[in-house]
Design an enzyme around this catalytic site. Structure first.
Site, PDB file in Angstrom:
ATOM      1  N   ARG A 179       0.831  -1.223   0.000  1.00  0.00           N
ATOM      2  CA  ARG A 179       0.000   0.000   0.000  1.00  0.00           C
ATOM      3  C   ARG A 179       0.862   1.268   0.000  1.00  0.00           C
ATOM      4  O   ARG A 179       1.900   1.315   0.645  1.00  0.00           O
ATOM      5  CB  ARG A 179      -0.971  -0.040   1.195  1.00  0.00           C
ATOM      6  CG  ARG A 179      -1.919  -1.223   1.077  1.00  0.00           C
ATOM      7  CD  ARG A 179      -2.903  -1.266   2.208  1.00  0.00           C
ATOM      8  NE  ARG A 179      -3.795  -0.128   2.204  1.00  0.00           N
ATOM      9  CZ  ARG A 179      -4.638   0.164   3.176  1.00  0.00           C
ATOM     10  NH1 ARG A 179      -4.702  -0.606   4.244  1.00  0.00           N
ATOM     11  NH2 ARG A 179      -5.425   1.223   3.098  1.00  0.00           N
ATOM     12  N   ASP A 195     -15.162   3.264   3.633  1.00  0.00           N
ATOM     13  CA  ASP A 195     -14.936   1.850   3.972  1.00  0.00           C
ATOM     14  C   ASP A 195     -16.148   0.970   3.683  1.00  0.00           C
ATOM     15  O   ASP A 195     -16.093  -0.245   3.867  1.00  0.00           O
ATOM     16  CB  ASP A 195     -14.569   1.725   5.455  1.00  0.00           C
ATOM     17  CG  ASP A 195     -13.166   2.264   5.723  1.00  0.00           C
ATOM     18  OD1 ASP A 195     -12.359   2.338   4.767  1.00  0.00           O
ATOM     19  OD2 ASP A 195     -12.879   2.619   6.878  1.00  0.00           O
TER      20      ASP A 195
HETATM   21  C1  S3P Z   1      -9.063   5.592   8.504  1.00  0.00           C
HETATM   22  C2  S3P Z   1      -9.185   6.364   7.393  1.00  0.00           C
HETATM   23  C3  S3P Z   1      -9.599   5.860   6.081  1.00  0.00           C
HETATM   24  C4  S3P Z   1     -10.246   4.483   6.181  1.00  0.00           C
HETATM   25  C5  S3P Z   1      -9.498   3.568   7.094  1.00  0.00           C
HETATM   26  C6  S3P Z   1      -9.395   4.163   8.492  1.00  0.00           C
HETATM   27  C7  S3P Z   1      -8.601   6.221   9.756  1.00  0.00           C
HETATM   28  O1  S3P Z   1      -8.475   5.775   5.229  1.00  0.00           O
HETATM   29  O2  S3P Z   1     -10.356   3.898   4.909  1.00  0.00           O
HETATM   30  O3  S3P Z   1     -10.144   2.309   7.172  1.00  0.00           O
HETATM   31  O4  S3P Z   1      -8.762   5.617  10.830  1.00  0.00           O
HETATM   32  O5  S3P Z   1      -8.079   7.327   9.682  1.00  0.00           O
HETATM   33  P1  S3P Z   1      -8.010   7.044   4.338  1.00  0.00           P
HETATM   34  O6  S3P Z   1      -7.811   8.121   5.284  1.00  0.00           O
HETATM   35  O7  S3P Z   1      -6.734   6.643   3.695  1.00  0.00           O
HETATM   36  O8  S3P Z   1      -9.120   7.250   3.353  1.00  0.00           O
END
Ligand code: S3P
Length: 441
Positions: A123, A316
């Site tokens: 990632r 999500d």
């Molecule tokens: C999260 C932010 C999101 C989400 C992840 C949890 C967090 O990701 O998809 O499951 O806890 O800040 P992104 O900020 O990369 O979109």
């Protein structure tokens, strides 16, 4: 690798609660560790992702007591209390652990190394490393500094004003956590508001932080004071039961004590637009976060268009939304969602591939997908001539695994879902909750 066969379900009925919010649980450990004093936390999610965050802070000398399930006392050591980790930090499958910790560790006076599982190591990390480097951070990684393992050579950081091109709470939070250890005022501006748990919690812990629309400003060096917190249920976990309740005939489910922060409730708005009967009851506040009970009744859903503005508030929930769309009447078109390609799996590709195995007509777009829904409650149609009996894969992605299980609930013939151990990253006890609603495992 564990496989389960899911049979078509009768109506789902009853009252359940879901485990604590994953995002808030990560942040509670992080802020508790750098706060002065003891923070008592309840509702902590004991999923694998959050345990990785907890173990990381134990490696850095923070004492965290587990009183009972979900109940912790974090003995915070203040802003300068972390010690050089004694070993490599293993973030497992958790992008949030990796990205937020990278921000927090960039400004320490020691070296740390973060790695994770085979999925995490694919990632992109440049999205945090690039802005952190502008603050003076020195971070090395594979693929010219884009992939874990990451080596963070902590040093004094300087504040900056950052305008982000992606709506990402992980990017925003990494910069804010680095900003806490930087000299001066750091600001982050997002293109669309992403989940705001970091800002809320920093404020509650006493940081000098202000939010003006899409811009957040924070002063470095603020003292962080211990807080007691009761973490609400995770709406991203509740989403599987919300969709299960909507698409399984004759169902009525009450999900108690779910976080309904506006930056997270996109799933409710989208499902309501599809015709879902969803009601919020007993709305209240818990440790600075809005909370409600969610009542869901089975509904005839229709396909809709979901565009980029809708995406961050439901980021999500796309795997489970794909199942709702497959069970809906008509076509659902998702665009502006290219972020889905860099989640625990490439969720556009994995959901497209798995739904096709169940006979659903799906077209992949570079930034989304088109799903041709079945009529009424037939749900994802059984694969071609084989009456059901589709064999589907999680691709090691917890939300894909749970989504395919929900699809199996409305599909004839028995759906085999392979590699479901990953569910434990965010929702240990998922299958037990399903049985509490009357499904016979
Ligand atoms: C999260 C932010 C999101 C989400 C992840 C949890 C967090 O990701 O998809 O499951 O806890 O800040 P992104 O900020 O990369 O979109």
């Amino acid at each position: 690798m564990q496989t389960i066969t899911i049979k078509k379900s009768k109506s789902l009925k009853g009252e359940i609660s879901v485990p604590g919010d994953k995002s808030i649980s990560h942040r509670a450990i992080m802020l508790g560790a750098i706060a002065e004093g003891d923070s008592h936390i309840s509702g902590f999610l004991e999923g694998e992702d959050n345990i990785c965050t907890l173990n990381a802070f134990r490696l850095m000398g923070i004492e965290i007591e587990r009183i009972k399930k979900g109940k912790l006392i974090i003995h915070g050591k203040g802003l300068n209390g972390l010690k050089e980790p004694f070993d490599v930090i293993d973030a497992g499958n958790s992008g949030t652990t990796t990205r937020l910790l990278t921000g927090l560790l960039a400004g320490q006076n020691f070296l740390s190394v973060i790695t994770g599982d085979e999925y995490l190591r694919k990632r992109p990390m440049k999205r945090v490393i690039e802005p952190l480097s502008r603050m003076g951070a020195v971070i090395h990684g594979r693929d010219k500094g884009n992939l874990a393992p990451l080596v963070i050579i902590g040093r004094k950081l300087k504040a900056m004003d950052y305008v982000s091109s992606i709506a990402s709470a992980q990017v925003k939070s990494a910069i804010l956590l680095a900003g806490l250890f930087a000299e001066g005022i750091t600001s982050v501006t997002e293109p669309v508001k992403s989940r705001d748990h970091t800002e809320r919690m920093l404020k509650a812990f006493g940081a000098d932080i202000s939010v003006d629309g899409l811009k957040i400003k924070m002063k470095g060096g603020s003292r962080i004071m211990a807080q007691d917190m009761d973490i609400p249920g995770d709406i991203s976990s509740a989403a599987f039961f919300i969709v299960a309740g909507l698409i399984t005939k004759g169902s009525e489910i009450l999900i108690k004590n779910v976080g309904v922060n506006l930056t997270r409730t996109g799933i409710l708005d989208i499902l309501k637009r599809m015709g879902g009967d969803i009601e919020l009851l007993n709305e209240r506040e818990l440790s600075g976060e809005p909370v409600a009970d969610i009542l869901v009744k089975s509904s005839s859903l229709k396909g809709i268009e979901i565009e980029s503005e809708d995406v961050p508030r439901a980021i999500d929930e796309f795997p489970i939304l794909c199942i709702a769309a497959s069970a809906a009447e008509g076509r659902t078109v998702v665009t502006g969602a290219s972020e889905l390609r860099v989640k625990e799996s490439d969720r556009i590709a994995t959901m497209g591939m798995e739904l096709k195995k169940m006979g659903v007509k799906v077209e992949e777009l570079p930034d989304g997908m088109i799903i041709q829904g079945a009529q009424g409650f037939k749900g994802p149609a059984p694969a071609g001539s084989r009456q059901g009996g589709a064999r589907v894969q999680s691709h090691g992605d917890h939300r894909v695994a749970m989504s395919m299980i929900v699809a199996g609930l409305v599909t004839d013939g028995g759906t085999k879902v392979e590699d479901i151990v990953c569910i434990d990253t965010s929702f240990p006890g998922f299958l037990k909750k399903l049985s509490e609603l009357g499904y016979r495992i």
